[in-house]
Scaffold this motif. Sequence first.
Motif, PDB file in Angstrom:
ATOM      1  N   ALA A  62     -16.285   0.741  -7.061  1.00 24.29           N
ATOM      2  CA  ALA A  62     -17.438   0.922  -7.842  1.00 24.29           C
ATOM      3  C   ALA A  62     -17.855  -0.199  -8.741  1.00 24.29           C
ATOM      4  N   GLY A  65     -19.434  -2.862  -6.619  1.00 26.55           N
ATOM      5  CA  GLY A  65     -20.589  -2.608  -6.095  1.00 26.55           C
ATOM      6  C   GLY A  65     -20.587  -1.988  -4.674  1.00 26.55           C
ATOM      7  N   HIS A  68     -21.630   3.318  -5.615  1.00 23.91           N
ATOM      8  CA  HIS A  68     -22.292   3.607  -6.950  1.00 23.91           C
ATOM      9  C   HIS A  68     -21.190   4.229  -7.837  1.00 23.91           C
ATOM     10  N   ARG A  69     -21.172   3.878  -9.134  1.00 30.97           N
ATOM     11  CA  ARG A  69     -19.958   4.449 -10.023  1.00 30.97           C
ATOM     12  C   ARG A  69     -19.989   5.969 -10.007  1.00 30.97           C
ATOM     13  N   THR A  71     -20.783   8.070  -7.652  1.00 32.81           N
ATOM     14  CA  THR A  71     -20.170   8.382  -6.366  1.00 32.81           C
ATOM     15  C   THR A  71     -18.935   8.327  -6.506  1.00 32.81           C
TER      16      THR A  71
END
Length: 88
Positions: A62, A65, A68-69, A71
Amino acid sequence: MANTTSAKKATRKIARRTAINKNRRSRVRSFVRKVEEAIASGDLALAQEALKAAQPELARAATKGVLHRNTASRKVSRLASRVKALSV
């Protein structure tokens, strides 16, 4: 095909980044798969250890990149709830 020097350089950079991101994504999937296999086998101790190893990998993906954080957070949460369900 890239014509300018800067476009050629950008293409090289993208190829390098893609390889790195692919490696990171593969690594995350491996750690998550280990947790899921431990859950499927019903081994609580093994599942907890695998989850403990997978959490930092997901967080790292995350921050880099790759994911997504939200996710990464969702995946950790769902895996943790499945591991917790084993203990009941």
